[in-house]
Design a protein around this motif. Structure first.
Motif, PDB file in Angstrom:
ATOM      1  N   VAL A 133      61.568  42.183 -11.392  1.00 59.93           N
ATOM      2  CA  VAL A 133      62.043  41.645 -10.119  1.00 59.93           C
ATOM      3  C   VAL A 133      62.812  40.355 -10.404  1.00 59.93           C
ATOM      4  N   ALA A 134      64.011  40.237  -9.846  1.00 61.05           N
ATOM      5  CA  ALA A 134      64.814  39.029 -10.039  1.00 61.05           C
ATOM      6  C   ALA A 134      64.112  37.835  -9.410  1.00 61.05           C
ATOM      7  N   SER A 135      64.072  36.730 -10.165  1.00 60.03           N
ATOM      8  CA  SER A 135      63.528  35.480  -9.644  1.00 60.03           C
ATOM      9  C   SER A 135      64.198  34.323 -10.370  1.00 60.03           C
ATOM     10  N   LYS A 136      64.172  33.174  -9.773  1.00 58.90           N
ATOM     11  CA  LYS A 136      64.854  32.018 -10.339  1.00 58.90           C
ATOM     12  C   LYS A 136      64.227  31.645 -11.678  1.00 58.90           C
ATOM     13  N   LEU A 171      68.029  47.704  -4.706  1.00 58.32           N
ATOM     14  CA  LEU A 171      68.281  46.627  -3.757  1.00 58.32           C
ATOM     15  C   LEU A 171      67.108  46.589  -2.780  1.00 58.32           C
ATOM     16  N   ASP A 172      66.318  45.508  -2.878  1.00 55.71           N
ATOM     17  CA  ASP A 172      65.103  45.393  -2.077  1.00 55.71           C
ATOM     18  C   ASP A 172      65.369  44.830  -0.688  1.00 55.71           C
ATOM     19  N   GLY A 173      66.547  44.333  -0.464  1.00 57.20           N
ATOM     20  CA  GLY A 173      66.904  43.766   0.837  1.00 57.20           C
ATOM     21  C   GLY A 173      68.074  42.829   0.664  1.00 57.20           C
ATOM     22  N   HIS A 174      68.669  42.433   1.749  1.00 57.82           N
ATOM     23  CA  HIS A 174      69.783  41.491   1.694  1.00 57.82           C
ATOM     24  C   HIS A 174      69.226  40.079   1.763  1.00 57.82           C
ATOM     25  N   SER A 175      69.687  39.226   0.872  1.00 54.94           N
ATOM     26  CA  SER A 175      69.228  37.841   0.794  1.00 54.94           C
ATOM     27  C   SER A 175      69.958  36.986   1.804  1.00 54.94           C
ATOM     28  N   HIS A 176      69.327  35.887   2.183  1.00 53.72           N
ATOM     29  CA  HIS A 176      69.968  34.923   3.077  1.00 53.72           C
ATOM     30  C   HIS A 176      70.728  33.913   2.237  1.00 53.72           C
ATOM     31  N   GLY A 177      71.795  33.361   2.770  1.00 57.86           N
ATOM     32  CA  GLY A 177      72.623  32.429   2.021  1.00 57.86           C
ATOM     33  C   GLY A 177      73.867  33.133   1.531  1.00 57.86           C
ATOM     34  N   GLU A 212      67.942  51.416  -1.714  1.00 58.82           N
ATOM     35  CA  GLU A 212      68.630  52.364  -2.596  1.00 58.82           C
ATOM     36  C   GLU A 212      68.656  51.826  -4.024  1.00 58.82           C
ATOM     37  N   THR A 213      68.803  52.746  -4.993  1.00 56.87           N
ATOM     38  CA  THR A 213      68.908  52.387  -6.399  1.00 56.87           C
ATOM     39  C   THR A 213      70.293  52.768  -6.895  1.00 56.87           C
ATOM     40  N   TYR A 214      70.897  51.863  -7.679  1.00 56.75           N
ATOM     41  CA  TYR A 214      72.261  52.046  -8.166  1.00 56.75           C
ATOM     42  C   TYR A 214      72.283  51.924  -9.686  1.00 56.75           C
ATOM     43  N   ASP A 215      73.086  52.770 -10.329  1.00 56.48           N
ATOM     44  CA  ASP A 215      73.327  52.665 -11.760  1.00 56.48           C
ATOM     45  C   ASP A 215      74.525  51.743 -11.952  1.00 56.48           C
ATOM     46  N   LYS A 226      67.598  39.877  -3.998  1.00 53.45           N
ATOM     47  CA  LYS A 226      66.412  40.702  -3.751  1.00 53.45           C
ATOM     48  C   LYS A 226      66.626  42.058  -4.410  1.00 53.45           C
ATOM     49  N   VAL A 227      66.464  42.064  -5.738  1.00 55.43           N
ATOM     50  CA  VAL A 227      66.667  43.280  -6.518  1.00 55.43           C
ATOM     51  C   VAL A 227      65.563  43.427  -7.550  1.00 55.43           C
ATOM     52  N   THR A 228      65.346  44.667  -7.954  1.00 54.08           N
ATOM     53  CA  THR A 228      64.470  45.003  -9.069  1.00 54.08           C
ATOM     54  C   THR A 228      65.316  45.777 -10.063  1.00 54.08           C
ATOM     55  N   LEU A 229      65.331  45.307 -11.328  1.00 51.48           N
ATOM     56  CA  LEU A 229      66.117  45.960 -12.371  1.00 51.48           C
ATOM     57  C   LEU A 229      65.210  46.724 -13.318  1.00 51.48           C
ATOM     58  N   SER A 230      65.729  47.819 -13.834  1.00 54.30           N
ATOM     59  CA  SER A 230      65.027  48.577 -14.870  1.00 54.30           C
ATOM     60  C   SER A 230      66.056  49.168 -15.824  1.00 54.30           C
TER      61      SER A 230
END
Length: 160
Positions: free
Chosen positions: A8-11, A32-38, A94-97, A145-149
């Motif tokens: 999971v992406a984090s700072k 894509l886990d959701g759209h981030s604010h900012g 959704e998951t994207y390559d 808000k993404v998870t990478l694999s």
């Protein structure tokens, strides 16, 4: 570099180190886990400073834009190989390559096997690093808000 994930992406989330390469292929699956604010949010960053991008990838929260950049000046106003994708309708859940290919100073970005942007750079603009940190997210910006694999960064000897 091979990181199976999921991550999971984090700072500041450093997952590995890698020697940067002149000709390379970077691939991963992005959920894509959701759209981030900012505004812009970091997905993945290879390099040891905010302007040392070998490359770096971001997502824009409201415009569904995916950006890939390499080698930015200290003001971030001039990035080599800046590629912005606006033709992909990214959807939460959704998951994207994702695939970024650099050969002979040309970067091509693919989403789900379709080319969505191309950028070029002068050979003198190519920067290299040894033991460059690999972040899912980065230390300087909010994380997307993404998870990478299945993250892979491999060199390509044949530039064609």
């Amino acid at each position: 570099l091979d990181v199976a994930g999921p991550v999971v992406a984090s700072k500041g989330n450093q997952v590995a180190t890698v020697d940067s390469l002149q000709n390379f292929e970077l691939t991963f699956k992005m959920e894509l886990d959701g759209h981030s604010h900012g505004r812009w949010h970091s997905i993945l960053h290879i390099g040891d400073t905010n302007s040392h991008r070998l490359p770096a990838l971001w997502f824009h929260r409201s415009q569904s834009i995916f950006k890939v950049a390499q080698n930015c000046d200290s003001s971030h106003s001039d990035c080599e190989w800046g590629v912005m994708t606006t033709g992909v309708a990214f959807a939460a859940g959704e998951t994207y390559d994702i695939r970024v290919v650099v050969r002979s100073n040309q970067m091509t970005v693919y989403v789900d096997g379709v080319s969505v942007g191309v950028g070029t750079a002068s050979e003198s603009a190519i920067d290299f690093a040894t033991n460059a940190p690999v972040y899912v997210g980065d230390p300087w910006h909010p994380a997307a808000k993404v998870t990478l694999s299945d993250i892979s960064y491999t060199g390509r000897d044949n530039p064609s």
